[in-house]
Design an enzyme around this catalytic site. Structure first.
Site, PDB file in Angstrom:
ATOM      1  CD  GLN A 110      -2.769   2.722   6.695  1.00  0.00           C
ATOM      2  OE1 GLN A 110      -3.439   3.059   7.809  1.00  0.00           O
ATOM      3  NE2 GLN A 110      -3.600   2.618   5.747  1.00  0.00           N
TER       4      GLN A 110
ATOM      5  NE  ARG B 211       0.240   1.699   3.287  1.00  0.00           N
ATOM      6  CZ  ARG B 211       1.051   2.519   3.352  1.00  0.00           C
ATOM      7  NH1 ARG B 211       2.289   2.417   3.514  1.00  0.00           N
ATOM      8  NH2 ARG B 211       0.776   3.948   3.515  1.00  0.00           N
ATOM      9  N   GLY B 212       0.230   2.416  -0.167  1.00  0.00           N
ATOM     10  CA  GLY B 212       0.939   3.593  -0.440  1.00  0.00           C
ATOM     11  C   GLY B 212       0.987   3.884  -1.861  1.00  0.00           C
ATOM     12  CB  ALA B 213       0.475   6.847  -3.596  1.00  0.00           C
TER      13      ALA B 213
ATOM     14  CG  ASP C  42      -3.177   8.044  -1.320  1.00  0.00           C
ATOM     15  OD1 ASP C  42      -3.049   8.465  -0.163  1.00  0.00           O
ATOM     16  OD2 ASP C  42      -2.858   6.923  -1.816  1.00  0.00           O
TER      17      ASP C  42
ATOM     18  CG  ASN D  65      -2.404  11.655   2.516  1.00  0.00           C
ATOM     19  OD1 ASN D  65      -1.866  10.774   1.917  1.00  0.00           O
ATOM     20  ND2 ASN D  65      -2.081  11.992   3.794  1.00  0.00           N
ATOM     21  CE  LYS D  66      -5.166   5.573   4.365  1.00  0.00           C
ATOM     22  NZ  LYS D  66      -5.984   4.786   3.830  1.00  0.00           N
TER      23      LYS D  66
ATOM     24  NE  ARG E  93      -6.239   0.743  -1.598  1.00  0.00           N
ATOM     25  CZ  ARG E  93      -5.761   1.146  -0.696  1.00  0.00           C
ATOM     26  NH1 ARG E  93      -4.447   1.214  -0.634  1.00  0.00           N
ATOM     27  NH2 ARG E  93      -6.122   1.902   0.243  1.00  0.00           N
TER      28      ARG E  93
HETATM   29  O1  MRU Z   1      -4.448   2.914   2.259  1.00  0.00           O
HETATM   30  P1  MRU Z   1      -2.848   3.521   1.975  1.00  0.00           P
HETATM   31  O2  MRU Z   1      -2.258   3.113   3.053  1.00  0.00           O
HETATM   32  O3  MRU Z   1      -2.563   3.008   0.713  1.00  0.00           O
HETATM   33  O4  MRU Z   1      -2.815   5.132   1.947  1.00  0.00           O
HETATM   34  C1  MRU Z   1      -1.571   5.600   1.927  1.00  0.00           C
HETATM   35  C2  MRU Z   1      -1.541   7.142   2.117  1.00  0.00           C
HETATM   36  O5  MRU Z   1      -2.764   7.725   2.394  1.00  0.00           O
HETATM   37  C3  MRU Z   1      -0.274   7.541   2.145  1.00  0.00           C
HETATM   38  O6  MRU Z   1      -0.180   8.755   3.047  1.00  0.00           O
HETATM   39  C4  MRU Z   1       0.163   8.156   0.662  1.00  0.00           C
HETATM   40  O7  MRU Z   1      -0.157   7.042  -0.225  1.00  0.00           O
HETATM   41  C5  MRU Z   1       1.251   8.682   0.192  1.00  0.00           C
HETATM   42  S1  MRU Z   1       2.581   7.516   0.466  1.00  0.00           S
HETATM   43  C6  MRU Z   1       3.949   8.307  -0.152  1.00  0.00           C
END
Ligand code: MRU
Length: 329
Positions: free
Chosen positions: A181, A32-34, A222, A232-233, A75
């Site tokens: 996370q 996970r993470g963009a 994201d 973002n999250k 996603r």
């Molecule tokens: O649902 P996730 O864990 O994939 O969400 C991730 C985030 O919101 C991060 O802050 C975002 O992807 C930036 S990662 C460099």
């Protein structure tokens, strides 16, 4: 890939044998993470090419298109997923050659995306470190670290670069419900790097700012839109509003691959995930099964709450529309 669902208690690796394994890993948030899901998806397409039984170029392109559609459906919110898949697909379509040559081009492009991501994060980190003062206490949300990228991280990349410059920084990490996370991944990374970290629950941010504990906020993204809206999250918007109210700088660290210059804010799909992620904490039930749940995974922070966006090409401040166009287009 690292199976992020097992961290911080065990560091296990997940082997993906085909593109369906990669799609499942992204959907289930094993990765996970963009930027990380972008790179993983690119390798998913590389696996689809490598494993394809296609004899003709048309058959191979068909196989790739099918795999691409499945990988894109995993996603909906992080733009890097679509950016990476389009980039690999366009590379495949641009090759005027044999099946073998296209397969090689697809694998090379996936490798390039992964290699570039580390380079971009390091450049972004160095640029962002200029905003950090010795002694700063920095609040971060979710995990925008090495785990969320191919390496080094975006928000945590800025913190790492500041530490490499000899600045003494301390980090406050929010736990980041429902998937934790922050508690699981950001804490894991910072403890490993011996960067001082304090864990708080998401609802403690206001009190910490009221007490003057937080000097700066740095989060990842994201998706960043052409007018500076930051997706973002979930919980990021709350932190941004609090930061503005307390005169705390709110920085977003995002590589150019996280920008979406085409979509309007109303067109962005905010992923809603399984209600059980809220009914449970790490699989342990905390409420009644029948309770209604709303579980958006991301939120939207309007540009007026953003002090600056840190990219590998430089720092973007208001007016965002003009400055994003100038730097990212
Ligand atoms: O649902 P996730 O864990 O994939 O969400 C991730 C985030 O919101 C991060 O802050 C975002 O992807 C930036 S990662 C460099």
């Amino acid at each position: 890939m690292v199976d992020q669902s097992k961290l911080p208690f065990s560091l296990e690796f997940l082997v993906c044998e085909n593109f369906m394994d990669v799609a499942k890993a992204i959907k289930d948030m094993k990765v996970r993470g963009a930027p990380a899901i972008g790179a993983a998806a690119a390798y998913g397409l590389a696996l689809a090419a490598y494993k394809s039984k296609a004899v003709t170029v048309d058959e191979l392109i068909n196989d790739l298109k099918k795999a691409c559609a499945i990988l894109k459906s995993t996603r909906p919110t992080a733009i890097n997923l679509f950016w990476a898949l389009d980039r690999v697909m366009n590379r495949a379509l641009s090759v005027r050659g044999s099946v073998k040559e296209i397969v090689k081009a697809v694998i090379d492009e996936a490798n390039r995306i992964a290699e570039e991501d580390i380079e971009l994060n390091k450049r972004l980190g160095k640029i962002g470190a200029g905003l950090i003062d010795d002694g700063d206490v920095i609040l971060t949300h979710c995990n925008a670290g090495a785990l969320a990228t191919v390496g080094y991280g975006t928000a945590l990349g800025v913190i790492r670069a500041a530490v490499e410059e000899g600045k003494r920084v301390r980090v406050f990490a929010t736990e980041t419900r429902p998937k934790l996370q922050g508690a699981r991944l950001t804490v894991f990374e910072l403890v490993k790097d011996e960067i001082p970290v304090t864990l708080i629950t998401d609802n403690m941010v206001g009190y910490c700012m009221y007490k003057g504990i937080i000097d700066k906020v740095i989060v990842g993204a994201d998706r960043v839109l052409a007018d500076g809206h930051v997706i973002n999250k979930i919980g990021t918007y709350t932190i941004a509003v609090l930061a503005k109210n307390h005169g705390v700088s709110f920085y977003v660290a995002a590589p150019s691959s996280s920008f979406d210059l085409k979509s309007k804010v109303t067109e962005v799909i905010i992923e809603e995930r399984d209600p059980n992620e809220v009914r449970q904490v790490m699989g342990v039930q905390i409420t009644l099964d029948e309770v209604n749940v709303f579980n958006p995974a991301f939120d939207i922070t309007p540009p007026e709450y953003v002090t600056a966006i840190i990219t590998e090409r430089g720092i973007i401040t208001a007016p965002f529309k003009e400055n994003i166009r100038r730097l990212i287009l």
